[in-house]
Each structure stands twice: as structure tokens, then as C-alpha cells.
Design a protein around this motif. Structure first.
Motif, PDB file in Angstrom:
ATOM      1  N   ASP A  22       0.742  -1.063   0.026  1.00  0.00           N
ATOM      2  CA  ASP A  22       0.075  -0.079  -0.175  1.00  0.00           C
ATOM      3  C   ASP A  22       0.621   1.559  -0.029  1.00  0.00           C
ATOM      4  O   ASP A  22       0.762   2.027  -0.711  1.00  0.00           O
ATOM      5  CB  ASP A  22      -0.990   0.079   1.184  1.00  0.00           C
ATOM      6  CG  ASP A  22      -2.105  -1.100   1.152  1.00  0.00           C
ATOM      7  OD1 ASP A  22      -2.364  -1.507  -0.092  1.00  0.00           O
ATOM      8  OD2 ASP A  22      -2.801  -1.219   2.376  1.00  0.00           O
ATOM      9  N   LEU A  23       1.816   1.171   0.666  1.00  0.00           N
ATOM     10  CA  LEU A  23       2.712   2.437   0.913  1.00  0.00           C
ATOM     11  C   LEU A  23       3.388   2.632  -0.347  1.00  0.00           C
ATOM     12  O   LEU A  23       3.645   3.726  -1.001  1.00  0.00           O
ATOM     13  CB  LEU A  23       3.856   2.069   2.118  1.00  0.00           C
ATOM     14  CG  LEU A  23       4.781   3.398   2.106  1.00  0.00           C
ATOM     15  CD1 LEU A  23       4.266   4.690   2.347  1.00  0.00           C
ATOM     16  CD2 LEU A  23       5.898   2.964   3.232  1.00  0.00           C
ATOM     17  N   SER A  24       4.024   1.467  -1.064  1.00  0.00           N
ATOM     18  CA  SER A  24       4.768   1.697  -2.079  1.00  0.00           C
ATOM     19  C   SER A  24       3.777   2.113  -3.401  1.00  0.00           C
ATOM     20  O   SER A  24       4.435   2.962  -4.235  1.00  0.00           O
ATOM     21  CB  SER A  24       5.099   0.175  -2.671  1.00  0.00           C
ATOM     22  OG  SER A  24       4.351  -0.686  -3.157  1.00  0.00           O
ATOM     23  N   ALA A  25       2.952   2.019  -3.456  1.00  0.00           N
ATOM     24  CA  ALA A  25       2.092   2.434  -4.504  1.00  0.00           C
ATOM     25  C   ALA A  25       1.826   3.856  -4.503  1.00  0.00           C
ATOM     26  O   ALA A  25       1.453   4.597  -5.361  1.00  0.00           O
ATOM     27  CB  ALA A  25       0.432   1.730  -4.321  1.00  0.00           C
ATOM     28  N   GLN A  26       1.830   4.603  -3.518  1.00  0.00           N
ATOM     29  CA  GLN A  26       2.070   6.177  -3.302  1.00  0.00           C
ATOM     30  C   GLN A  26       3.330   6.797  -3.486  1.00  0.00           C
ATOM     31  O   GLN A  26       3.508   7.777  -3.487  1.00  0.00           O
ATOM     32  CB  GLN A  26       1.396   6.430  -1.972  1.00  0.00           C
ATOM     33  CG  GLN A  26       0.098   6.299  -1.870  1.00  0.00           C
ATOM     34  CD  GLN A  26      -0.810   6.948  -0.979  1.00  0.00           C
ATOM     35  OE1 GLN A  26      -0.347   8.005  -0.416  1.00  0.00           O
ATOM     36  NE2 GLN A  26      -1.773   6.288  -0.393  1.00  0.00           N
ATOM     37  N   LEU A  27       4.504   5.939  -3.762  1.00  0.00           N
ATOM     38  CA  LEU A  27       5.843   6.358  -3.841  1.00  0.00           C
ATOM     39  C   LEU A  27       5.952   6.865  -5.461  1.00  0.00           C
ATOM     40  O   LEU A  27       5.628   6.016  -6.200  1.00  0.00           O
ATOM     41  CB  LEU A  27       6.875   5.397  -3.492  1.00  0.00           C
ATOM     42  CG  LEU A  27       6.960   4.852  -1.894  1.00  0.00           C
ATOM     43  CD1 LEU A  27       7.883   3.721  -1.761  1.00  0.00           C
ATOM     44  CD2 LEU A  27       7.169   6.295  -1.340  1.00  0.00           C
ATOM     45  N   PRO A  28       6.858   7.773  -5.613  1.00  0.00           N
ATOM     46  CA  PRO A  28       7.147   8.049  -7.184  1.00  0.00           C
ATOM     47  C   PRO A  28       7.876   6.941  -7.651  1.00  0.00           C
ATOM     48  O   PRO A  28       8.739   5.937  -6.853  1.00  0.00           O
ATOM     49  CB  PRO A  28       8.165   9.364  -6.877  1.00  0.00           C
ATOM     50  CG  PRO A  28       7.786   9.871  -5.614  1.00  0.00           C
ATOM     51  CD  PRO A  28       7.389   8.869  -4.804  1.00  0.00           C
ATOM     52  N   THR A  29       7.875   6.616  -9.036  1.00  0.00           N
ATOM     53  CA  THR A  29       8.242   5.667  -9.427  1.00  0.00           C
ATOM     54  C   THR A  29       9.829   4.994  -9.232  1.00  0.00           C
ATOM     55  O   THR A  29       9.938   4.051  -8.825  1.00  0.00           O
ATOM     56  CB  THR A  29       8.106   5.522 -10.950  1.00  0.00           C
ATOM     57  OG1 THR A  29       6.500   5.736 -11.500  1.00  0.00           O
ATOM     58  CG2 THR A  29       8.480   4.415 -11.832  1.00  0.00           C
ATOM     59  N   LEU A  30      10.690   6.033  -9.535  1.00  0.00           N
ATOM     60  CA  LEU A  30      12.014   5.793  -9.097  1.00  0.00           C
ATOM     61  C   LEU A  30      12.302   5.586  -7.619  1.00  0.00           C
ATOM     62  O   LEU A  30      12.984   4.632  -7.202  1.00  0.00           O
ATOM     63  CB  LEU A  30      12.853   7.059  -9.729  1.00  0.00           C
ATOM     64  CG  LEU A  30      13.140   6.925 -10.945  1.00  0.00           C
ATOM     65  CD1 LEU A  30      13.895   8.119 -11.547  1.00  0.00           C
ATOM     66  CD2 LEU A  30      13.418   5.806 -11.683  1.00  0.00           C
ATOM     67  N   ILE A  31      11.558   6.421  -6.679  1.00  0.00           N
ATOM     68  CA  ILE A  31      11.722   5.966  -5.378  1.00  0.00           C
ATOM     69  C   ILE A  31      11.163   4.814  -5.023  1.00  0.00           C
ATOM     70  O   ILE A  31      11.698   3.927  -4.105  1.00  0.00           O
ATOM     71  CB  ILE A  31      10.890   7.095  -4.496  1.00  0.00           C
ATOM     72  CG1 ILE A  31      11.501   8.490  -4.565  1.00  0.00           C
ATOM     73  CG2 ILE A  31      11.068   7.182  -2.949  1.00  0.00           C
ATOM     74  CD1 ILE A  31      13.035   8.837  -4.103  1.00  0.00           C
ATOM     75  N   ARG A  32      10.127   4.288  -5.657  1.00  0.00           N
ATOM     76  CA  ARG A  32       9.452   3.039  -5.595  1.00  0.00           C
ATOM     77  C   ARG A  32      10.582   1.644  -5.773  1.00  0.00           C
ATOM     78  O   ARG A  32      10.723   0.767  -5.027  1.00  0.00           O
ATOM     79  CB  ARG A  32       8.221   2.683  -6.228  1.00  0.00           C
ATOM     80  CG  ARG A  32       7.596   1.291  -6.014  1.00  0.00           C
ATOM     81  CD  ARG A  32       6.327   1.199  -6.776  1.00  0.00           C
ATOM     82  NE  ARG A  32       5.454   2.442  -6.833  1.00  0.00           N
ATOM     83  CZ  ARG A  32       5.048   3.050  -8.103  1.00  0.00           C
ATOM     84  NH1 ARG A  32       5.280   2.553  -9.221  1.00  0.00           N
ATOM     85  NH2 ARG A  32       4.413   4.150  -8.014  1.00  0.00           N
ATOM     86  N   GLY A  33      11.251   2.070  -6.772  1.00  0.00           N
ATOM     87  CA  GLY A  33      12.558   1.331  -7.393  1.00  0.00           C
ATOM     88  C   GLY A  33      13.480   1.230  -5.974  1.00  0.00           C
ATOM     89  O   GLY A  33      13.753   0.102  -5.840  1.00  0.00           O
ATOM     90  N   VAL A  34      13.739   2.219  -5.582  1.00  0.00           N
ATOM     91  CA  VAL A  34      14.812   2.349  -4.518  1.00  0.00           C
ATOM     92  C   VAL A  34      14.074   1.443  -3.151  1.00  0.00           C
ATOM     93  O   VAL A  34      15.052   0.571  -2.588  1.00  0.00           O
ATOM     94  CB  VAL A  34      15.066   3.603  -4.030  1.00  0.00           C
ATOM     95  CG1 VAL A  34      15.828   3.695  -2.654  1.00  0.00           C
ATOM     96  CG2 VAL A  34      15.957   4.357  -5.064  1.00  0.00           C
ATOM     97  N   TYR A  35      12.931   1.831  -2.919  1.00  0.00           N
ATOM     98  CA  TYR A  35      12.218   0.997  -1.741  1.00  0.00           C
ATOM     99  C   TYR A  35      12.236  -0.472  -2.150  1.00  0.00           C
ATOM    100  O   TYR A  35      12.712  -1.400  -1.106  1.00  0.00           O
ATOM    101  CB  TYR A  35      10.745   1.523  -1.993  1.00  0.00           C
ATOM    102  CG  TYR A  35      10.020   0.922  -0.944  1.00  0.00           C
ATOM    103  CD1 TYR A  35       9.730   1.394   0.385  1.00  0.00           C
ATOM    104  CD2 TYR A  35       8.637   0.201  -1.344  1.00  0.00           C
ATOM    105  CE1 TYR A  35       8.889   1.056   1.346  1.00  0.00           C
ATOM    106  CE2 TYR A  35       7.828  -0.449  -0.367  1.00  0.00           C
ATOM    107  CZ  TYR A  35       7.959   0.111   0.833  1.00  0.00           C
ATOM    108  OH  TYR A  35       6.841  -0.303   2.001  1.00  0.00           O
TER     109      TYR A  35
END
Length: 142
Positions: free
Chosen positions: A56-69
């Protein structure tokens, strides 16, 4: 089609840069260290959340930040149920490395404030509520 993809990639890079720049400004650090610290906190947070809350949290992260996550994530590594604030802080410090003069608690709070500014209030409440009380003190209600 290519123009749209390129524009989307450019926008994602700009969003990621904005997050890193904001954190660097908030901490008074250079952007390299701010990025490293953001990554350390995101990885620790990811590993401490339930799979549902993590997604759920990852869905709200910007794409590149989600990649880092998600970088280095092992789905088979189940979250440990008994966790203390101290363990979270140690995990972040181990990932980030020792830097003289860095107050890890203050820096973690800065990352949480960054997330507060960019993630929906409802999601932040869910993430905070999924944490042990001692760790919630690092993520003050905004």
C-alpha cells in the motif's frame, strides 16, 4: 508513445530529485548522503511492514523512489513480530553506515516528515498504526 514514456520517465526523475533535495535541505546535508539515508530508512521501513502495508505504501511512492524501496527486497524474508525502536534505529545505522555527528533519530524523523508531505494522510496513519508504540515516537503525527 515514445514521447509519453520519455516524459513520464523525466517526471519520475524530477520527483525523485525533489524528494532527495528536500531531505538534504531539511537535514542540512549534501544530496548524496540524503539519498543514502532515505534509502536506508525506506528499506528498514519496508522490511518492518506487513506485506499488505508495504505494498500500500509503495503504491504512493514516485516510480523511481519505489524502485529504491524495493531494491534488494527478498519476499521470503518475513517481518519479525517483536521489534523495538532501538532495532529500527540500529538497522538504519547499519545500512547507512557510521557518520560522525549524525543524530540518527533526528534524521529518521526527517524522512518520516518527508513521507508525511508526499503520502496521503490515510496511508501515513495506517503505516504509523502498524508500528510499535516506541517507534511511532520517531514518526510524530503531523
Amino acid at each position: 508513445m515514445i514521447h509519453t514514456s520519455t516524459a513520464s520517465l523525466t517526471h519520475s526523475a524530477e520527483q525523485a530529485q525533489q524528494w532527495v533535495s528536500e531531505l538534504a535541505r531539511d537535514l542540512g546535508w549534501n544530496e548524496r548522503n540524503a539519498y543514502r539515508f532515505l534509502k536506508s530508512v525506506l528499506h528498514t521501513l519496508r522490511d518492518w511492514l506487513s506485506p499488505e502495508e508495504m505494498a500500500d505504501l509503495s503504491a504512493q511512492l514516485p516510480t523511481l523512489i519505489r524502485g529504491v524501496y524495493f531494491e534488494g527486497w527478498k519476499p521470503s524474508d518475513a517481518p519479525v513480530s517483536e521489534r523495538k525502536k532501538r532495532d529500527f534505529v540500529i538497522s538504519v545505522r547499519d545500512s547507512f553506515g557510521y557518520e560522525p555527528g549524525v543524530d540518527i533519530d533526528t534524521a529518521i524523523k526527517a524522512v518520516f516528515k518527508l513521507l508525511d508531505r508526499h503520502i496521503s494522510h490515510g496511508e501515513i496513519v495506517q503505516v504509523r498504526n502498524s508500528m510499535k508504540t516506541s517507534l511511532r515516537h520517531l514518526w510524530p503525527e503531523g
